[in-house]
Each structure stands twice: as C-alpha cells, then as structure tokens.
Design an enzyme around this catalytic site. Structure first.
Site, PDB file in Angstrom:
ATOM      1  N   ASP A   1      -8.564  -7.921  11.556  1.00  0.00           N
ATOM      2  CA  ASP A   1     -10.156  -7.616  11.037  1.00  0.00           C
ATOM      3  C   ASP A   1     -10.087  -9.439  11.499  1.00  0.00           C
ATOM      4  O   ASP A   1     -11.903  -9.302  11.944  1.00  0.00           O
ATOM      5  CB  ASP A   1      -9.874  -7.856   9.227  1.00  0.00           C
ATOM      6  CG  ASP A   1     -10.471  -6.138   8.536  1.00  0.00           C
ATOM      7  OD1 ASP A   1      -9.952  -5.576   9.786  1.00  0.00           O
ATOM      8  OD2 ASP A   1     -10.861  -6.488   7.844  1.00  0.00           O
TER       9      ASP A   1
ATOM     10  N   ASP B   1       0.794 -17.776   6.876  1.00  0.00           N
ATOM     11  CA  ASP B   1      -0.525 -18.437   6.851  1.00  0.00           C
ATOM     12  C   ASP B   1      -0.498 -19.167   7.717  1.00  0.00           C
ATOM     13  O   ASP B   1      -1.279 -19.815   9.312  1.00  0.00           O
ATOM     14  CB  ASP B   1      -0.263 -19.904   5.684  1.00  0.00           C
ATOM     15  CG  ASP B   1       1.171 -19.769   5.568  1.00  0.00           C
ATOM     16  OD1 ASP B   1       2.403 -18.696   6.425  1.00  0.00           O
ATOM     17  OD2 ASP B   1       1.489 -20.222   5.054  1.00  0.00           O
TER      18      ASP B   1
ATOM     19  N   TYR C   1       0.641  -1.062   0.181  1.00  0.00           N
ATOM     20  CA  TYR C   1      -0.145   0.018  -0.304  1.00  0.00           C
ATOM     21  C   TYR C   1       0.579   1.198  -0.163  1.00  0.00           C
ATOM     22  O   TYR C   1       0.850   2.129   0.750  1.00  0.00           O
ATOM     23  CB  TYR C   1      -1.069  -0.318   1.146  1.00  0.00           C
ATOM     24  CG  TYR C   1      -2.098  -1.215   1.488  1.00  0.00           C
ATOM     25  CD1 TYR C   1      -1.877  -2.337  -0.093  1.00  0.00           C
ATOM     26  CD2 TYR C   1      -2.961  -1.776   3.048  1.00  0.00           C
ATOM     27  CE1 TYR C   1      -2.883  -3.481   0.812  1.00  0.00           C
ATOM     28  CE2 TYR C   1      -3.484  -2.314   3.096  1.00  0.00           C
ATOM     29  CZ  TYR C   1      -3.085  -3.240   2.192  1.00  0.00           C
ATOM     30  OH  TYR C   1      -4.239  -4.078   2.508  1.00  0.00           O
TER      31      TYR C   1
ATOM     32  N   LYS D   1       6.595 -13.493   5.259  1.00  0.00           N
ATOM     33  CA  LYS D   1       6.121 -14.452   4.745  1.00  0.00           C
ATOM     34  C   LYS D   1       7.406 -13.976   3.758  1.00  0.00           C
ATOM     35  O   LYS D   1       7.506 -15.156   3.006  1.00  0.00           O
ATOM     36  CB  LYS D   1       5.401 -14.092   3.350  1.00  0.00           C
ATOM     37  CG  LYS D   1       4.766 -15.197   3.037  1.00  0.00           C
ATOM     38  CD  LYS D   1       4.192 -16.302   2.838  1.00  0.00           C
ATOM     39  CE  LYS D   1       3.546 -18.388   1.982  1.00  0.00           C
ATOM     40  NZ  LYS D   1       3.489 -18.839   2.084  1.00  0.00           N
TER      41      LYS D   1
ATOM     42  N   ASP E   1      -3.320  -5.344   7.983  1.00  0.00           N
ATOM     43  CA  ASP E   1      -4.612  -4.891   7.824  1.00  0.00           C
ATOM     44  C   ASP E   1      -5.227  -6.698   7.614  1.00  0.00           C
ATOM     45  O   ASP E   1      -6.611  -6.615   8.343  1.00  0.00           O
ATOM     46  CB  ASP E   1      -4.779  -4.484   6.391  1.00  0.00           C
ATOM     47  CG  ASP E   1      -5.778  -3.880   5.605  1.00  0.00           C
ATOM     48  OD1 ASP E   1      -6.612  -4.147   5.981  1.00  0.00           O
ATOM     49  OD2 ASP E   1      -5.738  -3.392   4.423  1.00  0.00           O
TER      50      ASP E   1
END
Ligand code: ATP
Length: 349
Positions: free
Chosen positions: A246, A218, A131, A185, A242
């Site tokens: 959530d 993951d 982003y 990751k 992000d």
C-alpha cells in the site's frame, strides 16, 4: 480462455464492468478467444444465496483460466455463521493462491508524493503469517485467554517461505535490475522470520546472478520513501507485504493504481490492491486502473503478453493527461468513460 468476473461490493461492479470493457477490447484486437462469465459474491450473493461466497462460485473459479475479483466489503459482513465469509480469503485458500504479486511504478505525468524513480514489485506471501487460516488453530488464529489479553498466532512454514522466495527470484530474473530484498523482522521474531530467512537464503543461493539483501521491515518502510530506487523485487511475509505494498502504491500515485495478481500452482486471480471504497460506490468516480492493470497481469500470466502490453501502454497514455484521468488523480472523466477511452486506444494499436 474462460474468464470469471466477480463484481463484489462498493465500487466493485463499476470497476469490474470497466475491466470487462477493456478485456473485451483486447480480445477483439488480439484474438484471444476470451469467454466471460459472471457471478455474484459479497452482499449481492448474501441476499440471494445466504452466503457472501456460494460454493458454486468457488467451483466456477476452479474451472476457468483466470478470475477477475472485485473488491469486497468484508469488514461490514455479518458473522461467518450468518454467511459473512471474506470471499477474497476463501478464494486465496481454496485456490491455494500463495503468492500476491504487487507491482508499483511511477508513470509519466502522474503526480506522486516523491518524484524519485520508482519501479518495484512486492511479492507477498498470501496464505500465512498473522492472516493464516483460522481453522488451523482449532478455530482461532486470535484468541483471548483472559479478559483484557488478546493473542494472535503467526504461522510461517518452510514450504510457503521457499515457494514465495522462488516466485520472487523468478520474477527478478526477468527484470533488468536483477535484485531481491527479503524484508523481515527476524531480530524480534527470531523463530518465525528466522525460518522465513533461512528458506529465502537457500533459494537465493540458487540464483547467483541476482543481488540479494535482507532489510528490516521498519528500515524498509523508511528506505522506500527516502530512496525508492533502491528496491526492485521485495519478498516478504503476508502482513508486511500488505502494508508495504500500500505504501508503494501511494508512492506510485495512489491506491487506485495498485494492481495485483494472486498466483497459485494451478490458478490465477486478478485483484486490485484497494478495498471496496463504499464512499465512491455508484458515483462513476472510482479509478478502475488498479483492476484493469491486474487483469493485464493475468493476461500476461496466461501467455497473452502482447495484449497485456497494449493494456499497460493504453493506461500510461491515458494517465499522461489530466483530461483522461479519473477524479482521484485530478482528472474529470468517470469510470465508464475512462474504460472506453482505454478500449479505443487498444483497438488502435
Ligand atoms: P474496504 O472497507 O473495502 O477496505 P475502504 O474504503 O476502507 O474499503 P479502500 O477502498 O482500500 O478502503 O480505500 C480507502 C479510500 O481510498 C477509499 O475510501 C477511496 O476514497 C480511496 N480509493 C480506494 N480505491 C480507489 C479507487 N479505485 N478509485 C478512487 N479512489 C479510491
């Protein structure tokens, strides 16, 4: 202390008004000398100023102790050339809000998908990753080199990784669990997440009292559901943070509870994790808890810890009973009545 209220779009005006009510009650009870001002952003500003975030609003945000930022419907805005800038992104960049602190905890009485103990904070890097400021890349963080092929650039810097790690370890140090997990990751994104991890490890070495681990993103998603108590403070890059925050908010009972504070070296902006929920706009059905909790985080950051604690206790008390919850949590009362209930509880502390 000056506080700037930015109502925003969708449910924004209702939940910002609710937050104002609660802050005013905390001000009266704890003599905080809060001075409120308000300005339009989003569609309201587009109509009157031709842009969703007028320059004077950015200047005003830089002139106050803290900002309460309502949600914005930026996906529905016209192109940037027609004034449709994302106010949240602009403020993060202009105010250098590099850290997004997103707590999630189980609250007594609030139904949750999984009843296991949950009390974690996702510390999300706020300015980089996928982003990142598109201007950094000559106008395009994403581009199509040929039809049918789209590329996205992911920016990770040592400076940003170091300071987000420091924010996370400082937070962890003030919590009893004394644990930090870096979520990454790096097995696939060796260079970018490799750099991120190098910097986090260097910071971790300066905090020997904190137990540090590294978890693949993951695996972290799976573990957050299977054994949420395993996590205390999570530090991670922008997009992973992000998404995981959530998930954590849902695990804590719903998006309407997800508070967050954007922090930079000089400024702080309270902002709910959720979006503008246009489906609920003007229905008095929105849950203002996320933004009110964010405002409590802002007060704590500004040194008003007693007032922040009183707001958080009032939220816990109200959410205990379905009679004083909003409809998203199986309750009956509206946004407005919920805020006034909290204000009453705070004035009685
Ligand atoms: P945006 O386009 O601004 O991202 P959105 O509706 O797509 O908005 P969110 O607002 O994050 O995304 O939330 C998705 C759904 O979750 C909403 O449509 C709404 O039904 C519910 N929701 C989100 N926030 C709240 C809230 N504060 N109170 C009650 N329900 C909420």
């Amino acid at each position: 202390m000056k506080i700037l209220l930015l109502p925003g779009d969708g449910i924004g005006p209702e939940i910002v008004a609710a937050t104002h009510t609660v802050l005013a009650a905390a001000d009266a009870r704890f003599n905080l000398s809060l001075q409120f001002s308000q300005a339009d952003i989003g569609f309201a500003a587009l109509k009157t100023h031709g842009t969703t975030i007028p320059d004077p609003v950015i200047a005003a945000a830089k002139s106050v102790a803290g900002v309460v930022l309502g949600p914005v419907s930026h996906n529905a805005y016209p192109p940037v050339a027609q004034g449709g800038r994302n106010p949240s992104g602009v403020l993060r960049r202009e105010l250098e809000l590099y850290a997004n602190i997103r707590p999630a905890r189980g609250r007594p009485g609030v139904p949750r998908p999984i009843a296991a103990p949950l009390d974690m904070i996702v510390v999300r890097e706020n300015l980089e990753g996928f982003y990142a400021d598109r201007n950094m890349f000559a106008g395009a963080g994403e581009f199509m080199p040929e039809p049918g092929v789209a590329l996205a650039l992911r920016k990770v810097t040592a400076k940003a990784s170091k300071r987000i790690a420091e924010a996370a370890f400082d937070l962890a140090q003030a919590r009893p669990a004394l644990r930090v997990a870096a979520v990454h990751k790096a097995n696939v994104m060796r260079m970018s997440d490799g750099l991120f991890l190098d910097e986090v490890r260097a910071v971790a070495a300066r905090y020997p009292q904190i137990r540090y681990e590294e978890v693949l993103v993951d695996a972290a998603a799976a573990l957050m559901v299977r054994d949420p108590a395993r996590f205390d403070v999570i530090v991670t890059t922008n997009m992973f943070g992000d998404i995981l925050s959530d998930l954590a908010a849902e695990m804590a009972g719903g998006l309407g509870l997800g508070a967050s504070l954007n922090l930079g070296p000089d400024f702080a902006v309270a902002q709910a994790q959720h979006g503008s929920a246009p489906d609920l706009a003007d229905t008095d059905r929105a849950n203002p808890t996320a933004l009110i909790g964010s405002a409590a985080m802002l007060l704590r950051h500004l040194g008003a810890a007693d007032a922040a604690a009183a707001i958080e206790t009032a939220i816990d008390t109200a959410l205990l009973s379905p009679n004083t919850r909003t409809p998203d949590l199986g309750g009956q009362i509206g946004t407005h009545a919920f805020a006034h209930h909290l204000a009453r509880l705070i004035s009685e502390v």
